[in-house]
Design a protein around this motif. Sequence first.
Motif, PDB file in Angstrom:
ATOM      1  N   ALA A 107      -4.282  -4.990   1.729  1.00  0.00           N
ATOM      2  CA  ALA A 107      -3.555  -5.913   2.616  1.00  0.00           C
ATOM      3  C   ALA A 107      -2.062  -5.606   2.595  1.00  0.00           C
ATOM      4  O   ALA A 107      -1.395  -5.642   3.641  1.00  0.00           O
ATOM      5  N   GLY A 108      -1.525  -5.294   1.423  1.00  0.00           N
ATOM      6  CA  GLY A 108      -0.103  -4.958   1.321  1.00  0.00           C
ATOM      7  C   GLY A 108       0.244  -3.692   2.086  1.00  0.00           C
ATOM      8  O   GLY A 108       1.272  -3.629   2.778  1.00  0.00           O
ATOM      9  N   LEU A 109      -0.592  -2.673   1.957  1.00  0.00           N
ATOM     10  CA  LEU A 109      -0.337  -1.433   2.699  1.00  0.00           C
ATOM     11  C   LEU A 109      -0.454  -1.647   4.202  1.00  0.00           C
ATOM     12  O   LEU A 109       0.298  -1.055   4.980  1.00  0.00           O
ATOM     13  N   ALA A 110      -1.390  -2.489   4.611  1.00  0.00           N
ATOM     14  CA  ALA A 110      -1.512  -2.801   6.042  1.00  0.00           C
ATOM     15  C   ALA A 110      -0.229  -3.456   6.540  1.00  0.00           C
ATOM     16  O   ALA A 110       0.251  -3.151   7.643  1.00  0.00           O
ATOM     17  N   GLY A 111       0.345  -4.342   5.738  1.00  0.00           N
ATOM     18  CA  GLY A 111       1.620  -4.963   6.115  1.00  0.00           C
ATOM     19  C   GLY A 111       2.741  -3.954   6.209  1.00  0.00           C
ATOM     20  O   GLY A 111       3.589  -4.016   7.107  1.00  0.00           O
ATOM     21  N   LEU A 112       2.774  -2.998   5.288  1.00  0.00           N
ATOM     22  CA  LEU A 112       3.785  -1.941   5.333  1.00  0.00           C
ATOM     23  C   LEU A 112       3.626  -1.102   6.596  1.00  0.00           C
ATOM     24  O   LEU A 112       4.622  -0.705   7.220  1.00  0.00           O
ATOM     25  N   LEU A 113       2.390  -0.860   6.979  1.00  0.00           N
ATOM     26  CA  LEU A 113       2.155  -0.094   8.202  1.00  0.00           C
ATOM     27  C   LEU A 113       2.673  -0.824   9.436  1.00  0.00           C
ATOM     28  O   LEU A 113       3.131  -0.190  10.392  1.00  0.00           O
ATOM     29  N   LEU A 114       2.619  -2.143   9.421  1.00  0.00           N
ATOM     30  CA  LEU A 114       3.188  -2.899  10.542  1.00  0.00           C
ATOM     31  C   LEU A 114       4.698  -2.694  10.640  1.00  0.00           C
ATOM     32  O   LEU A 114       5.259  -2.704  11.742  1.00  0.00           O
ATOM     33  N   GLY A 116      -6.768  -0.087   7.356  1.00  0.00           N
ATOM     34  CA  GLY A 116      -6.429  -1.025   6.293  1.00  0.00           C
ATOM     35  C   GLY A 116      -7.144  -2.352   6.453  1.00  0.00           C
ATOM     36  O   GLY A 116      -7.607  -2.943   5.467  1.00  0.00           O
ATOM     37  N   LEU A 117      -7.252  -2.818   7.688  1.00  0.00           N
ATOM     38  CA  LEU A 117      -7.983  -4.065   7.919  1.00  0.00           C
ATOM     39  C   LEU A 117      -9.461  -3.924   7.579  1.00  0.00           C
ATOM     40  O   LEU A 117     -10.077  -4.855   7.049  1.00  0.00           O
ATOM     41  N   ALA A 171      -8.553   4.506  -0.726  1.00  0.00           N
ATOM     42  CA  ALA A 171      -7.987   5.841  -0.936  1.00  0.00           C
ATOM     43  C   ALA A 171      -7.608   6.487   0.396  1.00  0.00           C
ATOM     44  O   ALA A 171      -6.529   7.095   0.518  1.00  0.00           O
ATOM     45  N   VAL A 172      -8.461   6.331   1.387  1.00  0.00           N
ATOM     46  CA  VAL A 172      -8.155   6.879   2.718  1.00  0.00           C
ATOM     47  C   VAL A 172      -6.965   6.147   3.324  1.00  0.00           C
ATOM     48  O   VAL A 172      -6.080   6.768   3.935  1.00  0.00           O
ATOM     49  N   GLU A 173      -6.902   4.831   3.146  1.00  0.00           N
ATOM     50  CA  GLU A 173      -5.764   4.069   3.659  1.00  0.00           C
ATOM     51  C   GLU A 173      -4.466   4.492   2.984  1.00  0.00           C
ATOM     52  O   GLU A 173      -3.421   4.586   3.636  1.00  0.00           O
ATOM     53  N   LEU A 174      -4.526   4.757   1.698  1.00  0.00           N
ATOM     54  CA  LEU A 174      -3.337   5.211   0.979  1.00  0.00           C
ATOM     55  C   LEU A 174      -2.827   6.528   1.552  1.00  0.00           C
ATOM     56  O   LEU A 174      -1.625   6.693   1.808  1.00  0.00           O
ATOM     57  N   ALA A 175      -3.739   7.455   1.798  1.00  0.00           N
ATOM     58  CA  ALA A 175      -3.363   8.733   2.412  1.00  0.00           C
ATOM     59  C   ALA A 175      -2.843   8.525   3.833  1.00  0.00           C
ATOM     60  O   ALA A 175      -1.852   9.152   4.238  1.00  0.00           O
ATOM     61  N   ALA A 176      -3.470   7.632   4.587  1.00  0.00           N
ATOM     62  CA  ALA A 176      -3.020   7.358   5.956  1.00  0.00           C
ATOM     63  C   ALA A 176      -1.638   6.709   5.962  1.00  0.00           C
ATOM     64  O   ALA A 176      -0.834   6.974   6.865  1.00  0.00           O
TER      65      ALA A 176
END
Length: 105
Positions: free
Chosen positions: A12-19, A58-59, A85-90
Motif C-alpha cells: 500500500a505504501g509503494l502504491a502511494g509513492l507511485l501516485l 500494487g493494488l 517483489a514485482v511491485e518493488l521492481a516496478a
Amino acid sequence: MDVVPAVFGAAAGLAGLLLVFLGVSISAFQSYSGDAPAAATARFRRAGAWILGAFLLGLVAVAVSFSWLLSPGRALRDAAVVLFAVELAATALAAIVTARTLLWR
C-alpha cells in the motif's frame, strides 16, 4: 509470525509513492499548451501509462494480501510475496522512468 501483514502495508505504501510519480508526470504533461504536438508530450503519456500500470499492480498486491488476511493459505501468501517483489521492481522502474522523462529530456 507471517510476512503477509508486512507485505500488505508495504504494498500500500509503494502504491502511494507511485501516485506521487504519476502526479509529477501529469503536472509536467499539463505544463504544455493544448496545441503542443503529440510528439512533444508522448514521453509523458508513456511514462504515465507505465506508472499507472505499476500502481494497479500494487493494488492487486494489496488485494491479495487482504484476501490472505481473511483466509490464510500458502498459495495466497506466496502470491502476495511474489506480487510485492514485482511491485518493488516496478516502483524502481517508475522512479527511473520519471526521472529520465523529467530531467533528461
